[in-house]
Design a protein around this motif. Structure first.
Motif, PDB file in Angstrom:
ATOM      1  N   VAL A  68      29.035  43.587  32.381  1.00  0.00           N
ATOM      2  CA  VAL A  68      27.840  43.186  33.130  1.00  0.00           C
ATOM      3  C   VAL A  68      26.580  43.603  32.381  1.00  0.00           C
ATOM      4  N   SER A  69      26.624  44.774  31.744  1.00  0.00           N
ATOM      5  CA  SER A  69      25.449  45.267  31.009  1.00  0.00           C
ATOM      6  C   SER A  69      25.233  44.498  29.719  1.00  0.00           C
ATOM      7  N   MET A 125      35.221  37.394  38.433  1.00  0.00           N
ATOM      8  CA  MET A 125      34.536  37.480  39.709  1.00  0.00           C
ATOM      9  C   MET A 125      33.279  38.313  39.630  1.00  0.00           C
ATOM     10  N   ALA A 126      33.212  39.239  38.675  1.00  0.00           N
ATOM     11  CA  ALA A 126      32.063  40.153  38.604  1.00  0.00           C
ATOM     12  C   ALA A 126      30.912  39.575  37.798  1.00  0.00           C
ATOM     13  N   CYS A 127      31.205  38.738  36.835  1.00  0.00           N
ATOM     14  CA  CYS A 127      30.172  38.270  35.902  1.00  0.00           C
ATOM     15  C   CYS A 127      29.749  36.853  36.270  1.00  0.00           C
ATOM     16  N   HIS A 128      28.536  36.688  36.760  1.00  0.00           N
ATOM     17  CA  HIS A 128      27.971  35.381  37.107  1.00  0.00           C
ATOM     18  C   HIS A 128      26.711  35.193  36.298  1.00  0.00           C
ATOM     19  N   SER A 129      26.838  34.495  35.207  1.00  0.00           N
ATOM     20  CA  SER A 129      25.660  34.233  34.384  1.00  0.00           C
ATOM     21  C   SER A 129      25.984  33.071  33.473  1.00  0.00           C
ATOM     22  N   GLN A 130      24.965  32.650  32.736  1.00  0.00           N
ATOM     23  CA  GLN A 130      25.179  31.533  31.823  1.00  0.00           C
ATOM     24  C   GLN A 130      26.115  31.898  30.679  1.00  0.00           C
ATOM     25  N   LEU A 132      30.970  39.151  26.479  1.00  0.00           N
ATOM     26  CA  LEU A 132      32.022  38.603  27.325  1.00  0.00           C
ATOM     27  C   LEU A 132      32.985  37.720  26.551  1.00  0.00           C
ATOM     28  N   ASP A 133      32.425  36.898  25.649  1.00  0.00           N
ATOM     29  CA  ASP A 133      33.310  35.997  24.922  1.00  0.00           C
ATOM     30  C   ASP A 133      34.278  36.766  24.039  1.00  0.00           C
ATOM     31  N   ARG A 134      33.802  37.894  23.438  1.00  0.00           N
ATOM     32  CA  ARG A 134      34.695  38.706  22.602  1.00  0.00           C
ATOM     33  C   ARG A 134      35.738  39.426  23.451  1.00  0.00           C
ATOM     34  N   ILE A 135      35.303  39.909  24.616  1.00  0.00           N
ATOM     35  CA  ILE A 135      36.273  40.549  25.525  1.00  0.00           C
ATOM     36  C   ILE A 135      37.346  39.540  25.931  1.00  0.00           C
ATOM     37  N   GLY A 136      36.930  38.350  26.257  1.00  0.00           N
ATOM     38  CA  GLY A 136      37.891  37.327  26.637  1.00  0.00           C
ATOM     39  C   GLY A 136      38.829  36.972  25.503  1.00  0.00           C
ATOM     40  N   SER A 137      38.287  36.853  24.299  1.00  0.00           N
ATOM     41  CA  SER A 137      39.140  36.503  23.151  1.00  0.00           C
ATOM     42  C   SER A 137      40.171  37.586  22.891  1.00  0.00           C
ATOM     43  N   TYR A 138      39.735  38.864  22.988  1.00  0.00           N
ATOM     44  CA  TYR A 138      40.667  39.952  22.718  1.00  0.00           C
ATOM     45  C   TYR A 138      41.743  40.037  23.807  1.00  0.00           C
ATOM     46  N   LEU A 139      41.333  39.845  25.067  1.00  0.00           N
ATOM     47  CA  LEU A 139      42.323  39.839  26.139  1.00  0.00           C
ATOM     48  C   LEU A 139      43.316  38.685  25.963  1.00  0.00           C
ATOM     49  N   ASP A 146      52.700  51.429  36.094  1.00  0.00           N
ATOM     50  CA  ASP A 146      51.589  52.149  36.723  1.00  0.00           C
ATOM     51  C   ASP A 146      50.450  51.223  37.115  1.00  0.00           C
ATOM     52  N   GLY A 147      50.446  50.047  36.551  1.00  0.00           N
ATOM     53  CA  GLY A 147      49.416  49.080  36.915  1.00  0.00           C
ATOM     54  C   GLY A 147      48.130  49.302  36.155  1.00  0.00           C
ATOM     55  N   LEU A 148      47.117  48.550  36.514  1.00  0.00           N
ATOM     56  CA  LEU A 148      45.829  48.597  35.846  1.00  0.00           C
ATOM     57  C   LEU A 148      45.157  49.946  36.066  1.00  0.00           C
ATOM     58  N   VAL A 149      44.604  50.500  34.989  1.00  0.00           N
ATOM     59  CA  VAL A 149      43.865  51.771  35.083  1.00  0.00           C
ATOM     60  C   VAL A 149      42.496  51.455  35.673  1.00  0.00           C
ATOM     61  N   LYS A 150      42.299  51.830  36.945  1.00  0.00           N
ATOM     62  CA  LYS A 150      41.107  51.409  37.660  1.00  0.00           C
ATOM     63  C   LYS A 150      39.842  52.029  37.096  1.00  0.00           C
ATOM     64  N   ALA A 151      39.910  53.281  36.700  1.00  0.00           N
ATOM     65  CA  ALA A 151      38.697  53.941  36.192  1.00  0.00           C
ATOM     66  C   ALA A 151      38.215  53.258  34.916  1.00  0.00           C
ATOM     67  N   ASP A 152      39.152  52.998  34.005  1.00  0.00           N
ATOM     68  CA  ASP A 152      38.775  52.317  32.772  1.00  0.00           C
ATOM     69  C   ASP A 152      38.366  50.861  33.037  1.00  0.00           C
ATOM     70  N   MET A 153      38.945  50.271  34.075  1.00  0.00           N
ATOM     71  CA  MET A 153      38.555  48.885  34.412  1.00  0.00           C
ATOM     72  C   MET A 153      37.119  48.846  34.907  1.00  0.00           C
ATOM     73  N   GLU A 154      36.729  49.869  35.654  1.00  0.00           N
ATOM     74  CA  GLU A 154      35.344  49.930  36.107  1.00  0.00           C
ATOM     75  C   GLU A 154      34.395  50.086  34.929  1.00  0.00           C
TER      76      GLU A 154
END
Length: 848
Positions: free
Chosen positions: A72-73, A113-118, A78-85, A57-65
């Motif tokens: 972004v908020s 692509m969405a997150c541009h920050s330090q 981000l680092d924890r999200i990256g580690s878990y992924l 079925d591919g990526l769930v777009k609603a949950d991805m948003e």
């Protein structure tokens, strides 16, 4: 309040297990899991929700948003999200769940692509860790997936540089993918394309970083450059000598590994700077050496065309220096390998010469001339070493290969020199001329100690051919600029050597420098021109600098032409070049005085052919006569004196009827009948000085000097060229006979005393008349002859007397006795014989 039932007797071993009457065990398990999942961190729940139950079925777009908004908020998560992924992706890779791996990488790409920050820095580390996992896997699909993600990451411009991030693993892995040997051709091509795109991403990412110098380290370049060249080898050769190679289309870049690798190679070189240019070029040499791509060298030429067109113009001399250094390193390789490197140098020089190439001009020529000498030395050694059978065959093959090397060097020298500005070209001409060895002198700077006579002659020819290439197309405003005294003297020295090919090359170099209006092609071939006006010869008024040049150096030019005509090994081309030399001097440098000198020179050549003091063969005597006829026909029409033209035309007409072998159209044919002697010919067949003087005098020319025969100067060049000196008939000759000559060999000059001899001795009237005539000729000569000719003749007599006097003094004068020893001369070397102190004889006044 739940109702409970008693456990059956069959299940008494489970006394603590209770089952609800309203809910099944399955629902109880789900309630417990849901209760636990509510306690999990939110970022994990958001990550879990993007994965569907069925990976198709591919990526769930609603949950991805939702996950993107949360990242972004709360960028600190981000680092924890990256580690878990990364954790989930590693587990899915191990379990070969390719569908979930694709979903995880897609989610990572969107977050990246969405997150541009330090705060993206820690997330990048997790991302690169996941890409590395994919590249390490053995599945081609996952390798391509990881490469695509890395390329997307490479295109992101980060706000702050990363001081700790290194890409060593990715360079190694992408380079390995470029050399993929998968059995399926389509998969192999796909992996190689992915590897090339990965290298391109590494280059872009590292060059844009502050610490971009790390990618230019030799350990990285030794992997990147050979990987690109390996894929470029199958590209079709394109002719890019005149213009840069055409850029490939976008479709070819994506589908063809060779085109994509070439594009990446161009981009890599285009980003190279002064400090790291050499690190990018040296692996190219190693690759070409390892795969033996110098012979044939089409791919090597193509590579260096790409290099020269891709780098910045001011760095071109770095590449040329590297090629020269590699040529030095491979100087003992096979001739064809060296020829391939030299041809690559030619292509590089052809591109670099259009701009500035820095301080490497003399270095290029010095290195090329050094390898020219080495090639001639190898050729001479092979000729001496070959003796029998197969050895001779191998030697002949090596000779041909060495000639290929020599021709490649000469072409490179010529092409490079012809593209230099005039001031640099003059320096190169002087530099090459200083390398030409001349017998009897040590002014040249080229080591010829191991060449021998044959090798020395070969190197002379090669250097003069190089000089001919450099002077081609050279246009100087004044002849003094083209032929300064420091260049003219050494250039004319080889024109007196006993080798017709050397003399031809010297004359051709002279023509290149003299012909400032491109008239030489119109004068090609020695012939009787019916109407010179049809040639449309271009000429200008003689300037003051050219006039002063002829006053200073005219006699020297005449002398070399005169002596060149009297060489016994002359062929038709020699006479043609000598004729062209006379014609060019007439066009470019002749005023009235020079025209008279040239006519005197032509008449002197005619007289020398008739008298034949040098015992020339009949063909050469007739060749000189034909040369004189062709030139006088040309000069008579150039100065347009009707009486002179009429006399020349009349002589040519009579020769056509009675002596066609005196004309160039007949003597230089294959089967021409030659006369047995020239003494029986009538005067009508010759150009007469008195008639020429009469015709020119009527047109205002000063013809007094025509009555003075031309006599060439005598210089040291005759001795250096192993040629007998030319001494005037009135010069003083001193004969010194050594005492050890046998008396039988001494020719007695005494005459038998008879009545007739005494009568002649008493009758002195005839002798007085002869002396008066000699005196009159000497006075007339000093009154009408040019000063340079008189000075040269006097100087030659003085030099001759000085040399004889020095020989006499050397034989007669001995040094005074010395207590320390006596001087003895043995075979021309001085040797001291010491005397012991106790045997010395001191004067009485010195003894106590």
């Amino acid at each position: 309040m739940k109702d409970y039932v008693q456990v059956p007797a069959a299940e008494l071993e489970k006394p603590y297990e209770f089952i609800s009457t309203r809910e099944s065990p399955t629902f109880l398990y789900l309630r417990v899991c849901c209760c636990c999942s509510a306690l999990r961190p939110r970022y994990k729940r958001l990550v879990d929700n993007i994965f569907p139950e069925d990976p198709k079925d591919g990526l769930v777009k609603a949950d991805m948003e939702k996950l993107t908004f949360y990242a972004v908020s709360a960028p600190e998560k981000l680092d924890r999200i990256g580690s878990y992924l990364a954790e989930r992706l590693s587990r899915d890779v191990v379990r070969h769940r390719s569908g979930y791996v694709l979903i995880a990488m897609e989610a990572l790409d969107q977050l990246l692509m969405a997150c541009h920050s330090q705060s993206i820095k820690p997330f990048v580390e997790s991302f690169l860790h996941m890409v590395a996992k994919l590249l390490e896997s053995g599945e081609p699909k996952l390798q391509v997936l990881g490469t695509n993600s890395f390329v997307k990451f490479a295109n992101i411009e980060e706000d702050t540089p990363s001081y700790h991030r290194r890409y060593d693993f990715f360079v190694s892995r992408f380079s390995a993918m470029c050399h993929s040997c998968h059995s399926d051709p389509e998969i192999r091509t796909e992996i190689r394309i992915a590897g090339i795109r990965g290298i391109q991403g590494v280059v872009r990412k590292t060059v844009n970083d502050e610490l971009r110098a790390t990618i230019w380290e030799p350990q990285h370049m030794d992997k990147i450059v050979p990987s690109l060249l390996f894929n470029m080898q199958k590209i079709e050769e394109v002719d890019s000598r005149i213009a840069p190679p055409s850029s490939p289309s976008a479709t070819d870049k994506e589908e063809n590994p060779a085109v994509l690798a070439e594009n990446c190679f161009r981009e890599l070189l285009g980003r190279a700077t002064f400090g790291n240019m050499n690190n990018a070029v040296r692996p190219v040499f190693a690759h070409l050496d390892h795969h033996k791509l110098w012979d044939p060298n089409e791919f090597a030429v193509h590579c260096f065309k790409i290099i020269m067109y891709s780098i910045q113009a001011q760095y071109s001399h770095h590449v040329i220096q590297e090629i020269l250094g590699h040529l030095d390193a491979r100087k003992k390789d096979a001739p064809r390998v060296r020829a391939g490197i030299i041809q690559v140098l030619l292509e590089a020089v052809a591109i670099a010469a259009k701009g500035s190439i820095g301080p490497t001009v003399l270095e290029v020529f010095n290195t090329l001339l050094k390898h020219l000498r080495l090639s001639v030395e190898f050729e001479a050694n092979d000729l001496q070493g070959g003796s029998v059978g197969s050895v001779n065959f191998n030697t002949s093959s090596k000779d041909n290969d060495e000639k290929i090397v020599q021709n490649a060097i000469i072409q490179t020298i010529g092409f490079f020199g012809s593209n230099l500005p005039d001031y640099q070209r003059s320096e190169i001409m002087m530099f090459i001329m200083g390398k030409v060895p001349v017998f009897g002198t040590s002014t040249h700077t080229l080591d010829i100690s191991q060449l021998g006579d044959l090798g020395t002659r070969r190197i002379q020819i090669m250097l003069l051919r190089s000089l001919l290439m450099v002077t081609s197309g050279y246009k100087a405003k004044t002849i003094v600029t083209a032929l300064p005294g420091s260049f003219l003297d050494p250039l004319l020295s080889p024109s007196l050597m006993e080798d017709y090919e050397l003399r031809q090359l010297v004359l051709e170099v002279m023509h290149n420098l003299m012909d400032r209006h491109d008239n030489r092609a119109k004068l090609r071939g020695i012939r009787i021109i019916p109407d010179v006006a049809d040639l449309k010869i271009k000429r200008e008024k003689i300037c003051r600098q050219d006039t002063s040049f002829m006053k200073k150096n005219g006699q020297q030019l005449y002398r070399h032409i005169y002596l060149g005509c009297k060489e016994e090994d002359n062929v038709q081309k020699n006479y043609e070049l000598l004729y062209t030399s006379l014609a060019l001097i007439t066009i470019e440098l002749a005023n009235e005085e020079v025209v008279i000198d040239l006519i005197r020179l032509a008449i002197a050549l005619q007289d020398s052919a008739i008298i034949n003091e040098d015992n020339l063969p009949m063909f050469h005597r007739c060749g000189i006569m034909a040369l004189v006829a062709a030139y006088l026909n040309f000069v008579s029409q150039m100065i347009a004196v009707p009486a002179f033209c009429q006399h020349v035309s009349k002589v040519i007409e009579i020769r056509t009827m009675e002596a066609p072998y005196f004309l160039p159209e007949h003597i230089f044919r294959d089967k021409c009948m030659l006369p047995k002697s020239l003494e029986k010919h009538e005067k009508d067949l010759y150009f007469l000085t008195n008639k020429i003087a009469e015709s020119l005098g009527g047109s205002g020319y000063s013809v007094e000097r025509l009555s003075v025969p031309y006599v060439p100067q005598v210089t040291d060049e005759d001795r250096l060229s192993r040629r007998k000196s030319i001494v005037d008939t009135v010069s003083i000759q001193v004969d010194i006979l050594s005492n050890n000559v046998p008396s039988d060999d001494v020719v007695s000059n005494t005459e038998e005393i008879t009545f007739e001899a005494l009568k002649k001795a008493i009758d002195t009237s005839g002798t007085e008349e002869q002396e008066k005539e000699k005196r009159r000729l000497v006075i007339e000569k000093f009154q009408k002859a040019p000063f340079e000719e008189i000075a040269a003749q006097c100087e030659s007599k003085a030099n001759l007397l000085h040399d004889r006097l020095a020989q006499i003094l050397e034989l007669t004068i001995r040094p005074p006795p010395s207590p320390s020893g006596t001087l003895t001369i043995t075979s021309g070397h001085a040797q001291y014989q010491s005397v012991p102190v106790y045997e010395m004889k001191f004067p009485d006044l010195c003894v106590y």
